[in-house]
Design a protein around this motif. Structure first.
Motif, PDB file in Angstrom:
ATOM      1  N   LYS A  99       0.617  -1.583   0.577  1.00  0.00           N
ATOM      2  CA  LYS A  99      -0.171   0.013   0.162  1.00  0.00           C
ATOM      3  C   LYS A  99       0.343   0.910   0.038  1.00  0.00           C
ATOM      4  CE  LYS A  99      -4.319  -2.367   2.606  1.00  0.00           C
ATOM      5  NZ  LYS A  99      -5.345  -2.070   2.984  1.00  0.00           N
ATOM      6  N   ALA A 100       2.076   1.132   0.797  1.00  0.00           N
ATOM      7  CA  ALA A 100       2.179   2.443   0.584  1.00  0.00           C
ATOM      8  C   ALA A 100       3.472   2.847  -0.567  1.00  0.00           C
ATOM      9  CB  ALA A 100       4.015   2.061   2.432  1.00  0.00           C
ATOM     10  N   GLN A 101       3.923   1.698  -1.137  1.00  0.00           N
ATOM     11  CA  GLN A 101       5.242   2.085  -2.433  1.00  0.00           C
ATOM     12  C   GLN A 101       3.357   2.493  -3.274  1.00  0.00           C
ATOM     13  OE1 GLN A 101       6.264  -1.854  -3.420  1.00  0.00           O
ATOM     14  NE2 GLN A 101       7.730  -1.031  -4.764  1.00  0.00           N
ATOM     15  N   ALA A 102       2.596   2.001  -3.272  1.00  0.00           N
ATOM     16  CA  ALA A 102       1.680   1.890  -4.489  1.00  0.00           C
ATOM     17  C   ALA A 102       1.319   3.529  -4.243  1.00  0.00           C
ATOM     18  CB  ALA A 102       0.552   0.974  -4.309  1.00  0.00           C
ATOM     19  N   PHE A 103       0.850   4.608  -3.425  1.00  0.00           N
ATOM     20  CA  PHE A 103       0.733   5.570  -3.028  1.00  0.00           C
ATOM     21  C   PHE A 103       1.914   6.442  -2.531  1.00  0.00           C
ATOM     22  CE2 PHE A 103       0.623   9.260  -0.267  1.00  0.00           C
ATOM     23  CZ  PHE A 103      -0.096   9.967  -0.114  1.00  0.00           C
ATOM     24  N   ASP A 104       2.864   5.920  -2.834  1.00  0.00           N
ATOM     25  CA  ASP A 104       3.946   6.810  -3.927  1.00  0.00           C
ATOM     26  C   ASP A 104       4.166   6.752  -5.095  1.00  0.00           C
ATOM     27  OD1 ASP A 104       4.888   7.169  -0.611  1.00  0.00           O
ATOM     28  OD2 ASP A 104       6.499   5.860  -0.708  1.00  0.00           O
ATOM     29  N   VAL A 105       4.001   6.067  -5.768  1.00  0.00           N
ATOM     30  CA  VAL A 105       3.755   5.189  -7.129  1.00  0.00           C
ATOM     31  C   VAL A 105       2.766   6.488  -7.592  1.00  0.00           C
ATOM     32  CG1 VAL A 105       3.523   4.598  -9.110  1.00  0.00           C
ATOM     33  CG2 VAL A 105       4.953   3.391  -7.323  1.00  0.00           C
ATOM     34  N   LEU A 106       1.588   6.647  -7.016  1.00  0.00           N
ATOM     35  CA  LEU A 106       0.793   6.987  -7.406  1.00  0.00           C
ATOM     36  C   LEU A 106       0.699   8.677  -6.893  1.00  0.00           C
ATOM     37  CD1 LEU A 106      -2.468   7.413  -7.946  1.00  0.00           C
ATOM     38  CD2 LEU A 106      -3.281   7.126  -5.968  1.00  0.00           C
ATOM     39  N   ASN A 107       1.534   9.328  -6.223  1.00  0.00           N
ATOM     40  CA  ASN A 107       1.773  10.381  -5.430  1.00  0.00           C
ATOM     41  C   ASN A 107       2.416  11.059  -7.059  1.00  0.00           C
ATOM     42  OD1 ASN A 107       1.822  12.699  -3.941  1.00  0.00           O
ATOM     43  ND2 ASN A 107       4.474  12.096  -3.944  1.00  0.00           N
ATOM     44  N   ASP A 108       3.774  10.521  -7.053  1.00  0.00           N
ATOM     45  CA  ASP A 108       4.540  10.279  -8.334  1.00  0.00           C
ATOM     46  C   ASP A 108       3.728  10.995  -9.304  1.00  0.00           C
ATOM     47  OD1 ASP A 108       6.815  10.563  -6.470  1.00  0.00           O
ATOM     48  OD2 ASP A 108       8.015   8.407  -7.469  1.00  0.00           O
ATOM     49  N   PHE A 109       3.171   9.522  -9.889  1.00  0.00           N
ATOM     50  CA  PHE A 109       1.841  10.053 -11.438  1.00  0.00           C
ATOM     51  C   PHE A 109       0.648  11.402 -11.284  1.00  0.00           C
ATOM     52  CE2 PHE A 109      -1.785   9.117 -13.004  1.00  0.00           C
ATOM     53  CZ  PHE A 109      -1.556   8.625 -14.734  1.00  0.00           C
ATOM     54  N   ILE A 110       0.644  11.658  -9.561  1.00  0.00           N
ATOM     55  CA  ILE A 110      -0.450  12.824  -9.963  1.00  0.00           C
ATOM     56  C   ILE A 110       0.457  14.307  -9.916  1.00  0.00           C
ATOM     57  CG2 ILE A 110      -2.230  14.149  -8.029  1.00  0.00           C
ATOM     58  CD1 ILE A 110      -3.089  11.232  -9.545  1.00  0.00           C
ATOM     59  N   CYS A 111       1.540  14.379  -9.137  1.00  0.00           N
ATOM     60  CA  CYS A 111       2.253  15.448  -9.275  1.00  0.00           C
ATOM     61  C   CYS A 111       2.843  15.877 -11.134  1.00  0.00           C
ATOM     62  CB  CYS A 111       3.305  15.043  -8.535  1.00  0.00           C
ATOM     63  SG  CYS A 111       2.979  15.314  -6.927  1.00  0.00           S
ATOM     64  N   ASP A 112       3.342  14.530 -11.677  1.00  0.00           N
ATOM     65  CA  ASP A 112       3.751  15.194 -12.856  1.00  0.00           C
ATOM     66  C   ASP A 112       2.567  15.225 -13.517  1.00  0.00           C
ATOM     67  OD1 ASP A 112       6.081  14.222 -14.826  1.00  0.00           O
ATOM     68  OD2 ASP A 112       4.528  13.022 -15.352  1.00  0.00           O
ATOM     69  N   GLY A 113       1.925  14.203 -13.392  1.00  0.00           N
ATOM     70  CA  GLY A 113       0.012  14.842 -14.266  1.00  0.00           C
ATOM     71  C   GLY A 113      -0.094  15.934 -14.013  1.00  0.00           C
ATOM     72  N   ALA A 114       0.031  16.815 -12.946  1.00  0.00           N
ATOM     73  CA  ALA A 114      -0.275  18.435 -12.878  1.00  0.00           C
ATOM     74  C   ALA A 114       0.955  19.153 -13.613  1.00  0.00           C
ATOM     75  CB  ALA A 114      -0.838  18.542 -10.803  1.00  0.00           C
ATOM     76  N   ARG A 115       1.724  18.472 -12.961  1.00  0.00           N
ATOM     77  CA  ARG A 115       2.918  19.611 -14.249  1.00  0.00           C
ATOM     78  C   ARG A 115       3.470  19.085 -15.545  1.00  0.00           C
ATOM     79  NH1 ARG A 115       7.476  18.798 -16.374  1.00  0.00           N
ATOM     80  NH2 ARG A 115       7.428  16.359 -15.717  1.00  0.00           N
ATOM     81  N   GLN A 116       2.922  18.500 -16.165  1.00  0.00           N
ATOM     82  CA  GLN A 116       2.855  18.080 -17.236  1.00  0.00           C
ATOM     83  C   GLN A 116       1.628  18.893 -17.779  1.00  0.00           C
ATOM     84  OE1 GLN A 116       4.159  16.863 -19.905  1.00  0.00           O
ATOM     85  NE2 GLN A 116       5.728  15.741 -18.710  1.00  0.00           N
ATOM     86  N   THR A 117      -0.054  19.448 -16.802  1.00  0.00           N
ATOM     87  CA  THR A 117      -1.643  20.044 -17.073  1.00  0.00           C
ATOM     88  C   THR A 117      -0.455  21.318 -17.254  1.00  0.00           C
ATOM     89  OG1 THR A 117      -2.400  17.769 -16.570  1.00  0.00           O
ATOM     90  CG2 THR A 117      -3.452  20.563 -16.866  1.00  0.00           C
ATOM     91  N   ARG A 118      -0.411  21.512 -16.173  1.00  0.00           N
ATOM     92  CA  ARG A 118      -0.209  23.446 -16.102  1.00  0.00           C
ATOM     93  C   ARG A 118       1.136  22.983 -17.480  1.00  0.00           C
ATOM     94  NH1 ARG A 118       3.433  23.542 -11.846  1.00  0.00           N
ATOM     95  NH2 ARG A 118       5.398  23.050 -12.787  1.00  0.00           N
ATOM     96  N   GLU A 119       1.787  23.305 -17.458  1.00  0.00           N
ATOM     97  CA  GLU A 119       2.787  22.872 -19.154  1.00  0.00           C
ATOM     98  C   GLU A 119       2.698  23.379 -19.663  1.00  0.00           C
ATOM     99  OE1 GLU A 119       6.651  20.636 -18.686  1.00  0.00           O
ATOM    100  OE2 GLU A 119       7.002  21.388 -16.542  1.00  0.00           O
ATOM    101  N   HIS A 120       1.478  21.752 -20.565  1.00  0.00           N
ATOM    102  CA  HIS A 120       0.744  22.213 -21.862  1.00  0.00           C
ATOM    103  C   HIS A 120      -0.194  23.107 -21.736  1.00  0.00           C
ATOM    104  CE1 HIS A 120       3.280  18.630 -21.919  1.00  0.00           C
ATOM    105  NE2 HIS A 120       3.144  18.122 -23.058  1.00  0.00           N
ATOM    106  N   SER A 121      -0.878  23.437 -21.268  1.00  0.00           N
ATOM    107  CA  SER A 121      -1.559  25.158 -21.161  1.00  0.00           C
ATOM    108  C   SER A 121      -1.728  26.427 -22.006  1.00  0.00           C
ATOM    109  CB  SER A 121      -2.663  25.226 -19.030  1.00  0.00           C
ATOM    110  OG  SER A 121      -3.076  26.186 -19.476  1.00  0.00           O
TER     111      SER A 121
END
Length: 106
Positions: free
Chosen positions: A68-90
């Protein structure tokens, strides 16, 4: 998903990336059918990202055997990277970044 490919590959490996995408899409489609529909675009978009996040988390736990903790860390990386990419592509953010040096109040 394709914007965050490096994050997923880092955690599941290049050889299992396509499997990860397939399983996540299947999970997303199952969850989305039961998800509430919002009329406001911002709520609709945020809720859709929530369904995607839950899909990623479930696939990491079930199909890939993450703790669970490892999956949450991956999910956190995924969400943060997705938000950064969304901002950069806006288009709006590109416009704002191009004008910042001209507007002293920014």
């Amino acid at each position: 998903m394709k914007w965050s490919r490096p994050v997923i590959v880092k955690h599941v490996g290049e050889d299992r990336y396509d499997l990860f995408c397939e399983k996540t899409l299947n999970e997303f489609q199952k969850l989305e059918t039961g998800a509430s529909v919002y009329r406001e675009s911002m709520n609709r978009q945020n809720f859709r990202f929530g369904v995607l996040g839950l899909s990623v988390y479930r696939v990491l736990l079930g199909e890939f055997g993450f703790e669970k903790a490892q999956a949450f860390d991956v999910l956190n990386d995924f969400i943060c990277d997705g938000a950064r990419q969304t901002r950069e592509h806006s288009a709006f953010m590109r416009f704002m970044y191009s004008k910042m040096s001209r507007w002293k109040f920014l």
